[in-house]
Each structure stands twice: as C-alpha cells, then as structure tokens.
Design a protein around this motif. Structure first.
Motif, mmCIF file in Angstrom:
data_model
loop_
_atom_site.group_PDB
_atom_site.id
_atom_site.type_symbol
_atom_site.label_atom_id
_atom_site.label_comp_id
_atom_site.label_asym_id
_atom_site.label_seq_id
_atom_site.Cartn_x
_atom_site.Cartn_y
_atom_site.Cartn_z
ATOM 1 N N CYS A 147 15.761 -41.823 27.356
ATOM 2 C CA CYS A 147 15.926 -42.611 26.145
ATOM 3 C C CYS A 147 17.394 -42.652 25.756
ATOM 4 O O CYS A 147 17.996 -43.700 25.772
ATOM 5 C CB CYS A 147 15.076 -42.027 25.023
ATOM 6 S SG CYS A 147 14.868 -43.119 23.639
ATOM 7 N N ARG A 173 10.746 -41.642 30.809
ATOM 8 C CA ARG A 173 11.880 -42.568 30.778
ATOM 9 C C ARG A 173 12.988 -41.927 29.969
ATOM 10 O O ARG A 173 12.740 -41.394 28.884
ATOM 11 C CB ARG A 173 11.534 -43.907 30.099
ATOM 12 C CG ARG A 173 10.453 -44.694 30.731
ATOM 13 C CD ARG A 173 10.973 -45.510 31.909
ATOM 14 N NE ARG A 173 9.904 -46.309 32.463
ATOM 15 C CZ ARG A 173 9.039 -45.888 33.369
ATOM 16 N NH1 ARG A 173 9.093 -44.670 33.816
ATOM 17 N NH2 ARG A 173 8.104 -46.682 33.834
ATOM 18 N N TRP A 197 2.143 -41.887 24.892
ATOM 19 C CA TRP A 197 3.564 -41.616 25.009
ATOM 20 C C TRP A 197 4.124 -40.998 23.741
ATOM 21 O O TRP A 197 3.684 -41.318 22.640
ATOM 22 C CB TRP A 197 4.320 -42.907 25.296
ATOM 23 C CG TRP A 197 4.113 -43.424 26.676
ATOM 24 C CD1 TRP A 197 3.029 -44.130 27.133
ATOM 25 C CD2 TRP A 197 4.978 -43.287 27.784
ATOM 26 N NE1 TRP A 197 3.186 -44.435 28.452
ATOM 27 C CE2 TRP A 197 4.387 -43.942 28.889
ATOM 28 C CE3 TRP A 197 6.231 -42.691 27.966
ATOM 29 C CZ2 TRP A 197 4.974 -43.998 30.138
ATOM 30 C CZ3 TRP A 197 6.823 -42.752 29.215
ATOM 31 C CH2 TRP A 197 6.197 -43.397 30.285
ATOM 32 N N ILE A 250 7.611 -47.615 21.503
ATOM 33 C CA ILE A 250 8.617 -46.751 20.883
ATOM 34 C C ILE A 250 9.954 -47.457 20.991
ATOM 35 O O ILE A 250 10.417 -47.750 22.076
ATOM 36 C CB ILE A 250 8.687 -45.387 21.591
ATOM 37 C CG1 ILE A 250 7.315 -44.724 21.662
ATOM 38 C CG2 ILE A 250 9.698 -44.490 20.887
ATOM 39 C CD1 ILE A 250 7.276 -43.491 22.508
ATOM 40 N N ILE A 254 7.992 -38.440 22.522
ATOM 41 C CA ILE A 254 9.386 -38.164 22.840
ATOM 42 C C ILE A 254 9.585 -36.654 22.913
ATOM 43 O O ILE A 254 9.133 -35.923 22.027
ATOM 44 C CB ILE A 254 10.331 -38.756 21.772
ATOM 45 C CG1 ILE A 254 10.159 -40.275 21.702
ATOM 46 C CG2 ILE A 254 11.787 -38.400 22.075
ATOM 47 C CD1 ILE A 254 10.941 -40.941 20.582
ATOM 48 N N GLU A 284 5.022 -46.976 26.458
ATOM 49 C CA GLU A 284 6.408 -46.565 26.217
ATOM 50 C C GLU A 284 7.173 -47.637 25.450
ATOM 51 O O GLU A 284 8.129 -47.352 24.742
ATOM 52 C CB GLU A 284 7.113 -46.286 27.541
ATOM 53 C CG GLU A 284 7.225 -47.549 28.390
ATOM 54 C CD GLU A 284 7.573 -47.270 29.819
ATOM 55 O OE1 GLU A 284 8.753 -47.010 30.099
ATOM 56 O OE2 GLU A 284 6.651 -47.311 30.635
ATOM 57 N N TRP A 310 8.097 -31.370 22.351
ATOM 58 C CA TRP A 310 7.760 -32.651 21.728
ATOM 59 C C TRP A 310 8.471 -32.763 20.391
ATOM 60 O O TRP A 310 8.352 -31.884 19.542
ATOM 61 C CB TRP A 310 6.251 -32.778 21.514
ATOM 62 C CG TRP A 310 5.475 -32.903 22.783
ATOM 63 C CD1 TRP A 310 4.727 -31.927 23.382
ATOM 64 C CD2 TRP A 310 5.361 -34.058 23.607
ATOM 65 N NE1 TRP A 310 4.171 -32.409 24.531
ATOM 66 C CE2 TRP A 310 4.530 -33.721 24.700
ATOM 67 C CE3 TRP A 310 5.879 -35.350 23.542
ATOM 68 C CZ2 TRP A 310 4.213 -34.608 25.711
ATOM 69 C CZ3 TRP A 310 5.559 -36.237 24.554
ATOM 70 C CH2 TRP A 310 4.736 -35.875 25.617
ATOM 71 N N PRO A 313 2.764 -37.315 21.235
ATOM 72 C CA PRO A 313 2.209 -38.471 21.947
ATOM 73 C C PRO A 313 1.200 -39.204 21.070
ATOM 74 O O PRO A 313 0.182 -38.638 20.685
ATOM 75 C CB PRO A 313 1.522 -37.849 23.164
ATOM 76 C CG PRO A 313 2.088 -36.485 23.291
ATOM 77 C CD PRO A 313 2.515 -36.061 21.940
ATOM 78 N N LEU A 337 11.444 -40.290 26.771
ATOM 79 C CA LEU A 337 10.097 -40.784 26.512
ATOM 80 C C LEU A 337 9.201 -40.185 27.584
ATOM 81 O O LEU A 337 9.535 -40.226 28.764
ATOM 82 C CB LEU A 337 10.048 -42.311 26.605
ATOM 83 C CG LEU A 337 11.015 -43.089 25.712
ATOM 84 C CD1 LEU A 337 10.876 -44.584 25.980
ATOM 85 C CD2 LEU A 337 10.764 -42.792 24.257
ATOM 86 N N LYS A 338 8.084 -39.614 27.184
ATOM 87 C CA LYS A 338 7.214 -38.956 28.157
ATOM 88 C C LYS A 338 5.756 -39.250 27.854
ATOM 89 O O LYS A 338 5.344 -39.290 26.698
ATOM 90 C CB LYS A 338 7.441 -37.445 28.148
ATOM 91 C CG LYS A 338 6.672 -36.736 29.235
ATOM 92 C CD LYS A 338 7.090 -35.292 29.352
ATOM 93 C CE LYS A 338 6.414 -34.705 30.565
ATOM 94 N NZ LYS A 338 5.803 -33.449 30.340
ATOM 95 N N LYS A 339 5.023 -39.445 28.913
ATOM 96 C CA LYS A 339 3.586 -39.702 28.801
ATOM 97 C C LYS A 339 2.837 -38.379 28.931
ATOM 98 O O LYS A 339 3.045 -37.627 29.876
ATOM 99 C CB LYS A 339 3.151 -40.668 29.899
ATOM 100 C CG LYS A 339 1.726 -41.098 29.811
ATOM 101 C CD LYS A 339 1.426 -42.124 30.898
ATOM 102 C CE LYS A 339 0.068 -42.726 30.762
ATOM 103 N NZ LYS A 339 -0.175 -43.717 31.828
ATOM 104 N N TYR A 366 17.103 -37.264 24.586
ATOM 105 C CA TYR A 366 15.675 -37.450 24.379
ATOM 106 C C TYR A 366 15.071 -38.233 25.536
ATOM 107 O O TYR A 366 15.730 -39.076 26.138
ATOM 108 C CB TYR A 366 15.397 -38.181 23.061
ATOM 109 C CG TYR A 366 15.820 -37.368 21.877
ATOM 110 C CD1 TYR A 366 15.016 -36.338 21.402
ATOM 111 C CD2 TYR A 366 17.037 -37.601 21.249
ATOM 112 C CE1 TYR A 366 15.416 -35.566 20.326
ATOM 113 C CE2 TYR A 366 17.441 -36.833 20.171
ATOM 114 C CZ TYR A 366 16.624 -35.821 19.716
ATOM 115 O OH TYR A 366 17.023 -35.048 18.655
#
Length: 151
Positions: free
Chosen positions: A110, A108, A125, A146, A127, A143, A134, A138, A116-118, A114
């Motif tokens: 942000c 996603r 999750w 955060i 960032i 998500e 990173w 995580p 948001l990542k899984k 930045y």
C-alpha cells in the motif's frame, strides 16, 4: 549598518545548516526511508542472495520484482520454493511466501509501511503493518474497496 531582520535571517540559516547533518543522519536510519533503500544482495548461481553487513547470507530467493517497491526498500520476492512474498532490503520476510502468482497474491503493498492483505479464513481484505499486525481488520470484499492510504 546591517538591519536586525537580516541578522536574524542569517542566524536562522546558519543554525539550519549546522543541524542539517544531524537531521539527515536521523532520517537515514529510518527503515522505510526511500533514500536509504540500497539493498545488500548479489545475483549468484541463479539466485538473489541477501547478506548482512558481515557478509553472512541472510536469505536466498529465486527472483525479485524491482518494479515498484524498491523505492521504499522492499521487494516482491519469489522464494526458492517458487512462492511470492514481500522481503525488505535486509532479506527479512515481511510477508511470508504464499502466492504462486504475484498478480493473484493475497497481499498488495500500500505505502508508508502498510500492506493490504486478504485473510484466508474469511476471504476479506484488511490492512497490516510491517510487523504483520492488523491495523484495519479484514472487512472488505475486495482490495479495491480500500482506498490507498495516501489519498
């Protein structure tokens, strides 16, 4: 006779006006500048084609989502193999295409560069920055755990 505070104010105003073009030009060079988000792409033969300043094709994508990221100079883009990722205005993949459904994507946007990542291996999750590094490991189940970086 003109008062000294008035002269100081005028001198400051003139100095600000003279330095504004230099400051504005420097600001426009920033990749994440929202005022410099004009992308180099055309819609041709059913594809969005991103090209460089010389007119050479950089990337071709099936679709781009113009809803939100365009302001920042990025796009959710669907690759020719029908997977979604994030692409910048120059046609460079920031997040490689990996999601069949954009709403269920493991990333996603942000803000401020930045994402948001899984992490697919742990399912947690974090960032990342625009280089894919990173910045927050995580560690979050969702998500939504955060807070957005602008709050």
């Amino acid at each position: 006779m003109i008062a000294k505070p008035f002269l100081r104010l005028m001198a400051a105003a003139i100095a600000a006006v003279l330095t504004l073009p230099v400051a504005a030009e420097s600001f426009m060079l920033l990749d994440h500048n929202p005022y410099a988000t004009k992308a180099n792409y055309l819609y041709r033969d059913g594809k969005f084609v991103f090209f460089d300043e010389a007119g050479n094709t950089v990337t071709e994508v099936d679709n781009i989502n113009l809803d939100y990221l365009e302001w920042w100079g990025y796009y959710y883009a669907k690759s020719l193999n029908k997977l979604w990722g994030i692409i910048d205005k120059h046609g460079r993949w920031i997040i490689e295409p990996s999601a069949k459904d954009l709403l269920k994507a493991p990333f996603r946007w942000c803000r401020y560069g930045y994402i948001l990542k899984k992490d697919q291996s742990t399912g947690k999750w974090g960032i990342i920055n625009l280089e894919g590094e990173w910045v927050v490991q995580p560690q979050f189940k969702s998500e939504y755990d955060i807070y957005p970086l602008d709050e």
